[in-house]
Every structure is written in C-alpha cells, then in structure tokens.
Design a protein around this motif. Structure first.
Motif, PDB file in Angstrom:
ATOM      1  N   ARG A  34       0.923  -1.323  -0.158  1.00  0.00           N
ATOM      2  CA  ARG A  34       0.047   0.032  -0.012  1.00  0.00           C
ATOM      3  C   ARG A  34       0.865   1.160  -0.079  1.00  0.00           C
ATOM      4  NH1 ARG A  34      -5.308  -1.006   1.435  1.00  0.00           N
ATOM      5  NH2 ARG A  34      -5.657   0.993   2.013  1.00  0.00           N
ATOM      6  N   VAL A  35       1.937   1.296  -1.027  1.00  0.00           N
ATOM      7  CA  VAL A  35       2.485   2.485  -1.014  1.00  0.00           C
ATOM      8  C   VAL A  35       1.803   3.749  -1.836  1.00  0.00           C
ATOM      9  CG1 VAL A  35       4.937   3.495  -1.603  1.00  0.00           C
ATOM     10  CG2 VAL A  35       4.614   0.911  -1.052  1.00  0.00           C
ATOM     11  N   ARG A  36       1.708   4.583  -1.321  1.00  0.00           N
ATOM     12  CA  ARG A  36       1.087   5.405  -1.931  1.00  0.00           C
ATOM     13  C   ARG A  36       1.472   7.057  -1.863  1.00  0.00           C
ATOM     14  NH1 ARG A  36      -5.240   3.734   0.415  1.00  0.00           N
ATOM     15  NH2 ARG A  36      -5.119   1.739  -0.936  1.00  0.00           N
ATOM     16  N   ALA A  37       0.811   7.835  -3.011  1.00  0.00           N
ATOM     17  CA  ALA A  37       1.186   9.344  -2.797  1.00  0.00           C
ATOM     18  C   ALA A  37      -0.017   9.986  -2.969  1.00  0.00           C
ATOM     19  CB  ALA A  37       2.214   9.549  -4.045  1.00  0.00           C
ATOM     20  N   THR A  55       2.579   0.687   4.232  1.00  0.00           N
ATOM     21  CA  THR A  55       2.340  -0.410   5.377  1.00  0.00           C
ATOM     22  C   THR A  55       3.417  -1.193   5.556  1.00  0.00           C
ATOM     23  OG1 THR A  55      -0.102   0.126   5.308  1.00  0.00           O
ATOM     24  CG2 THR A  55       0.588  -1.896   6.631  1.00  0.00           C
ATOM     25  N   VAL A  56       4.233  -1.201   6.533  1.00  0.00           N
ATOM     26  CA  VAL A  56       5.222  -2.179   6.932  1.00  0.00           C
ATOM     27  C   VAL A  56       4.693  -3.200   7.723  1.00  0.00           C
ATOM     28  CG1 VAL A  56       7.536  -2.484   7.510  1.00  0.00           C
ATOM     29  CG2 VAL A  56       7.004  -0.294   6.363  1.00  0.00           C
ATOM     30  N   ARG A  79      14.512   5.603  10.059  1.00  0.00           N
ATOM     31  CA  ARG A  79      13.362   5.579  11.184  1.00  0.00           C
ATOM     32  C   ARG A  79      13.321   3.952  11.730  1.00  0.00           C
ATOM     33  NH1 ARG A  79       9.359   9.365   7.704  1.00  0.00           N
ATOM     34  NH2 ARG A  79      10.913  10.911   7.364  1.00  0.00           N
ATOM     35  N   SER A  80      12.749   3.931  12.586  1.00  0.00           N
ATOM     36  CA  SER A  80      12.833   2.229  13.127  1.00  0.00           C
ATOM     37  C   SER A  80      11.275   2.355  13.947  1.00  0.00           C
ATOM     38  CB  SER A  80      14.099   2.254  14.031  1.00  0.00           C
ATOM     39  OG  SER A  80      14.006   2.966  15.020  1.00  0.00           O
ATOM     40  N   PHE A  81      11.076   0.998  14.156  1.00  0.00           N
ATOM     41  CA  PHE A  81      10.095   0.674  15.280  1.00  0.00           C
ATOM     42  C   PHE A  81      10.301  -0.601  15.768  1.00  0.00           C
ATOM     43  CE2 PHE A  81       8.267  -0.507  11.021  1.00  0.00           C
ATOM     44  CZ  PHE A  81       7.864  -1.810  11.150  1.00  0.00           C
ATOM     45  N   ARG A  82       9.790  -0.876  17.001  1.00  0.00           N
ATOM     46  CA  ARG A  82      10.197  -2.315  17.212  1.00  0.00           C
ATOM     47  C   ARG A  82       8.904  -3.266  17.090  1.00  0.00           C
ATOM     48  NH1 ARG A  82      14.881  -3.668  19.360  1.00  0.00           N
ATOM     49  NH2 ARG A  82      13.861  -5.000  20.994  1.00  0.00           N
ATOM     50  N   VAL A  90       2.065   1.920   9.673  1.00  0.00           N
ATOM     51  CA  VAL A  90       1.762   2.808   8.753  1.00  0.00           C
ATOM     52  C   VAL A  90       3.019   3.956   8.514  1.00  0.00           C
ATOM     53  CG1 VAL A  90       0.376   4.473   7.300  1.00  0.00           C
ATOM     54  CG2 VAL A  90      -0.537   2.484   8.412  1.00  0.00           C
ATOM     55  N   VAL A  91       4.133   3.862   7.788  1.00  0.00           N
ATOM     56  CA  VAL A  91       4.997   4.885   7.841  1.00  0.00           C
ATOM     57  C   VAL A  91       4.555   5.957   6.627  1.00  0.00           C
ATOM     58  CG1 VAL A  91       6.632   3.158   8.399  1.00  0.00           C
ATOM     59  CG2 VAL A  91       6.290   3.710   5.994  1.00  0.00           C
ATOM     60  N   ARG A  92       4.951   7.226   7.048  1.00  0.00           N
ATOM     61  CA  ARG A  92       4.755   8.338   6.382  1.00  0.00           C
ATOM     62  C   ARG A  92       5.934   9.426   6.156  1.00  0.00           C
ATOM     63  NH1 ARG A  92      -0.759   8.290   6.787  1.00  0.00           N
ATOM     64  NH2 ARG A  92      -1.798   7.227   8.625  1.00  0.00           N
ATOM     65  N   ASP A  93       5.715  10.298   4.859  1.00  0.00           N
ATOM     66  CA  ASP A  93       6.662  11.173   4.490  1.00  0.00           C
ATOM     67  C   ASP A  93       5.878  12.189   3.994  1.00  0.00           C
ATOM     68  OD1 ASP A  93       9.195  12.011   4.737  1.00  0.00           O
ATOM     69  OD2 ASP A  93       9.577  11.693   2.388  1.00  0.00           O
TER      70      ASP A  93
END
Length: 599
Positions: A34-37, A55-56, A79-82, A90-93
């Motif tokens: 779900r990689v989106r712009a 979504t990772v 960046r990171s998450f556990r 959900v990762v964003r930029d």
C-alpha cells in the motif's frame, strides 16, 4: 571519501566505548504494501505538499529500520520501530514542491534487498509560484472564509567554515482576517513532517506572526525546510534550502568565568548607602528531547549515519524572556545558543533541532542531552547505540563496462537519467553500491550477484541543468573489494520550439559505452514525447540505418510518453548512430551518436 566521524562537527570524541561492534541480530521478516502518494496527480497553485504512506508488516522480534528513497536521489533519515511478534505500521513522509515535478518514492527496509513498490506522483503548477511574505502580503479579506499562508527563509542559506554552525529558519505565517487559529507543521527534507503546532491571532492584532526554528549543524550537510498550513484555504511555503560545509575545526575553548576588576573608591568620598533592588525570579524552563532519528542503529555503516534530534523548551506563563541552551553529546558541549519567548498568559514552547553524523569508528553507546540556562527542573537526556555489521568473507568483483547518458533535449526542469554498469563476481555475493553524480551520492542499493549470470547495477538520478555541459558519474561498490568506476556524461540543451506541432520530442538520450570491449558493446537509447493528454503516437527507432518495428502508445494525463529502444550489440566495437522517428501527426525526428570507448 573521509571516514572520520565528527562529533557534531566540532571535536573528536575521546572517550567512546572501546568494545568491539556488535553484530546485528536476525532481523524480523518484513513486507511493504500500500505504497501511495496523495494526491498522485495534482494541478493547481504551488507550492504544495504531497503525502506519502506505506504499510510495513513485520513478524519476529527486534527492530525494523527503514527510510524513504526518492526518485531525485535524495533519501529520508533512517527511522525505526520495534516488533515482538506480528505488527503493522503505517509509515509516512511529505515533500514540498514549487515547480512541475514528476517522480516517485519507495520504502527501503535496511537489511532487506531492493525497494518497495514505487508511489509515483506528478505536480503541475498553474502559473508562477504563489509567495506570500513581507514583500507580497496575503490580502485582507475580513468578510470571506479564512485563508492562511506561510513563507520560510533560512539564515544563512550557505555556510562554509568551522562547525558547529547554526541555521535559523524563520517562518512568516499570515491570515486573511482576525481573530484566527492556524494549524501548521514544519516539513524537513530528511525527517519529513514535524509535530502539529497552532498559532492564535487575536481580534484586531496584526495579521502576520514570525516563528523561528534554529538548527544546530555539526557536520557538512544540506537540505531544506518548509511549512505546511493545515487550515482549509492554506498556502504552503516554498522550500528554504540550506547548505553547510564544515572545515577543520579548532579545539574546544575552555569555559572560563571572567573576574571583575574593582574600581578604587577615593578615600575622600563618603561611602554611599547601597540601594536594594528586587529582581523578578527567573522563569524555570522545561526541556525535553521529543525526537531522535534514527535512534538505536544496527546495520551496515558504508556511509556515515546521519542523526537528527528535536528538542522542546517550554516556559510557563509570564513576561518576555530569553533562555540559553546547548546540546551535549557524550559529555562534550556543543555551541551555546539562545531562544527568545514573547510575553504570554499561557505556557510557551519553542522547538530547537540538531544534526550530526557518526561513522563506523564510533560504534557503542552514546548519550545526547539538552541543557538550558536557567537550568530546567530536569535535564533532558536520550541514550542511543550504534552497531555496525561487517562482511566476513569479501568476494572478488569486476566492472567490465559502464554506461552513461548522452542527453539532448529540454533543460526547463528536472531531467531523469540513469547510469548502469555490468558487474561480475567469483561467487554469489550481496553487493551494496551507490551512484554518485557530480560528487553527490545517491541512496545505497543492494543486489545479489551470481557468478554465472550477467547482471547490471545502476540507478536513476535527476539533474536540473541551466545550460549545455558535462558532469561526472561514479559508481561505488561499498563492500567486498570496493570497486569504483568513474566516467563523464553530457547534456545538450535544445530550446523549446514555440510551435512544435502536435507532437514534440522533448528528450533524446543514447548511452556512452566505456569498457573493455571484450564482448560487443551492449547499448540502448531513451526518448520522450510531449503532446496533449491521450494523444496516440506511433514511433520507431532506427539503429545504424536499420529501422525497428513501429510501436503505438498514448501520452499519459500529463501529456508525456517515455520510450526506450531494445538493447542492441555493436559488433564493430565503434561508435554508431541512433535515430528516433514519429510516424504520424507532424512526424518529428531526432538522431545522434551513441559513443563507444574501448579501454
């Protein structure tokens, strides 16, 4: 490339842990979907922002480290998450654009080969960029819906000298009427979107306010910041770019307390009675480190790991005041600075930021602190660790040839091009490499190489030339025997025909072969057409006088059609001629040499 780590660009750390680097634990299994712009296609007023999300999904135990990789060769901070079990994040930029742009962004999970699917986007700006600042204020509209606008300046935009250094970003935020409340956030080229902030404009008060954000820079770096307006009818700011080049830094100056020299009092004069004054008590600030990117890092350190920190200094309600502050890394203070707070009946906060990098010689644990003067009630501290992975058994790699672009076409905006190299190996190996264009490194890529397979490594990059010229492309293998191949590329700018007809060839790009010519050079060519959206175009390539079969496609919604010829062998091992022809409409055509240089 220097591999010496800089402590915030100032002095070498002298007392880091001497423990050997820890090897990274088995990474959790990951997938990116779900990689989106959003919006993927945008036409209208600029500057504007485009949001990216993905979504990772991770399964296992440990830390997932990722970053955004962009089609213009830039990349976000790591960046990171556990994760402990199964987790979806959900990762964003966000990116700000103030001119026509076509590109993409993808997610790279560190330790995993390749990129995610690409979120492609297009920005088409209507007219000249809207800029609302002191010179061009936002018009007053007291009887219409609220509008808000922002502009940002970096001061100084460029620095070349001793570090640490400070770049101060000043945002001017305006409203069309008062009273008003404006939501906004800083957008950073490396860390993406910042925290949501609010500004209040009282009835009858000025319609513009200034917001400052100081950045303490410790190592050579470049980037930009902008401001996104969250209110309906908001006008985002353009990018405020900055560049800091750090030179050799002198050792730290000792902190000394000046001693006062008493002024002698004449013995004939009576001693005056001292006057007692009561100073208001100093307001006690609160300091916090709200973000540290990338935090704990485990992985390859082929390039220095860039860090960014954001701190927040808060004062209780009260009169106007100034608060001094400084950052400390592993006990070494970094450049005292001051932030000013206006008077307020509510608590007041200001963000301060810092940027530095560490390389593989600085593995171990580190402590970052933010200290204020007057002293905060509690020191703000954050610990983080750097752990670098090494390759235990390097392979023997070779690069038989390199392909660089020979561009001819429009130079009115960003130009997307590629550099590619053939790679061979004596055994199966994971190859980490990057493409460096005119001294600017692109993102690190990873590819699996096998001894019985012909493989290419390379990358897309963007340039914005102002005139015809040439540059240098370097492909660097960062592990194993660390191969480097460097060769030129060329750009020929062609003025845009004001009356081109239905179809215009906006780009024509053969490649230049540099190699051993042990085998017949294997080359290709690229092109692009401009026409009205959904225009059906029939074209063909003519290679050394031999035409290929025609092909027919339509331009996209932006009026662009990009094409590539099938690769072909040049058996004579000499330069040849390739031609691109449109067979319908006004039948434009262009041809040029594809150079072959045997070395």
């Amino acid at each position: 490339m220097k591999r010496t780590a800089l402590l915030l660009g100032a002095v070498m750390l002298g007392s880091l842990l001497a423990a050997p680097p820890a090897l990274a634990a088995a990474a959790p299994a990951t997938s990116v979907t779900r990689v989106r712009a959003v919006p993927a296609g945008q036409a209208g007023e600029c500057p504007t922002t485009v949001a990216f999300s993905a979504t990772v999904a991770a399964k296992g135990k440990g830390t997932v480290r990722y970053r955004w990789v962009r089609g213009d060769r830039s990349k976000s901070a790591i960046r990171s998450f556990r994760v402990n079990g199964a987790r979806k994040v959900v990762v964003r930029d966000r990116q700000t654009f103030d001119r026509d742009t076509t590109g993409w962004q993808a997610v790279e999970v560190l330790g995993r080969r390749g990129l995610s699917a690409k979120a492609r986007f297009r920005v088409a700006c209507a007219g000249a960029p809207q800029r609302y600042d002191v010179v061009n204020p936002l018009p007053a509209q007291p009887d219409k819906p609220l509008e808000a606008a922002a502009s940002v300046q970096a001061s100084p935009p460029r620095q070349d000298g001793h570090c640490p250094a400070t770049v101060t970003f000043t945002a001017t935020i305006q409203v069309s009427r008062t009273p008003a409340k404006v939501g906004y956030q800083w957008i950073d080229s490396a860390t993406g979107e910042g925290a949501v902030e609010s500004l209040y404009f009282a009835a009858g008060a000025p319609r513009s306010r200034l917001v400052t954000l100081p950045l303490s820079v410790g190592t050579s770096t470049a980037g930009w910041k902008s401001v996104r307006i969250l209110n309906a009818g908001g006008h985002d700011s353009a990018r405020a770019s900055y560049e800091v080049t750090c030179r050799a830094t002198p050792g730290p100056k000792p902190t000394t307390t000046p001693t006062s020299t008493p002024t002698p009092t004449p013995t004939t004069s009576p001693t005056p009675t001292p006057t007692t004054t009561t100073e208001p008590p100093a307001q006690q600030p609160q300091a916090a480190i709200s973000a540290l990117t990338p935090g704990d890092y485990e992985g390859y350190c082929d390039e220095p790991i860039a860090y960014q920190a954001t701190g927040r200094i808060t004062l209780p309600a009260g009169p106007a005041a100034s608060v001094g502050y400084w950052w400390t890394l592993d006990g070494t203070e970094w450049q005292h600075q001051t932030v000013s707070f206006p008077a307020g009946t509510q608590p007041r906060s200001q963000d301060v930021t810092a940027a530095w990098s560490l390389d593989q010689s600085k593995t171990g644990s580190h402590k970052l602190a933010l200290t204020t003067q007057p002293a905060a009630a509690q020191a703000a501290e954050r610990t983080f660790a750097l752990s670098c992975t090494t390759d235990p058994d390097p392979a023997k790699l070779a690069i038989p040839y390199l392909l660089t672009p020979v561009y001819r076409g429009d130079c009115t905006g960003s130009i997307g091009m590629r550099a590619d190299a053939r790679i061979t190996t004596d055994r199966q190996a994971e190859v980490r490499y990057r493409v460096v264009v005119d001294g600017k490194p692109g993102p690190v890529r990873t590819q699996e190489a096998k001894p019985d397979r012909a493989q290419m490594i390379g990358d897309l990059f963007y340039i914005s030339p102002k005139a015809s010229g040439s540059g240098v492309i370097r492909i660097e293998v960062l592990n194993h025997n660390k191969l480097v191949r460097e060769r030129p590329y060329t750009v020929t700018c062609v003025p845009v025909d004001p009356s081109p007809g239905t179809v215009r060839i906006s780009e024509f790009r053969p490649v230049h072969y540099f190699g051993d010519c042990a085998e017949a050079p294997y080359v290709t060519a690229h092109g692009a057409f401009r026409a009205a959206p959904d225009t059906e175009i029939t074209w063909r390539w003519v290679i050394d006088g031999k035409p290929t079969e025609p092909a027919t496609y339509k331009t996209n919604s932006g009026g662009l059609l990009q094409v590539q010829a099938a690769n072909w062998h040049r058996d004579t091992k000499t330069s040849g001629v390739v031609r691109l022809e449109v067979l319908n409409h006004n039948k434009p055509a262009v041809e040029g040499t594809y150079p072959v240089t045997c070395e």
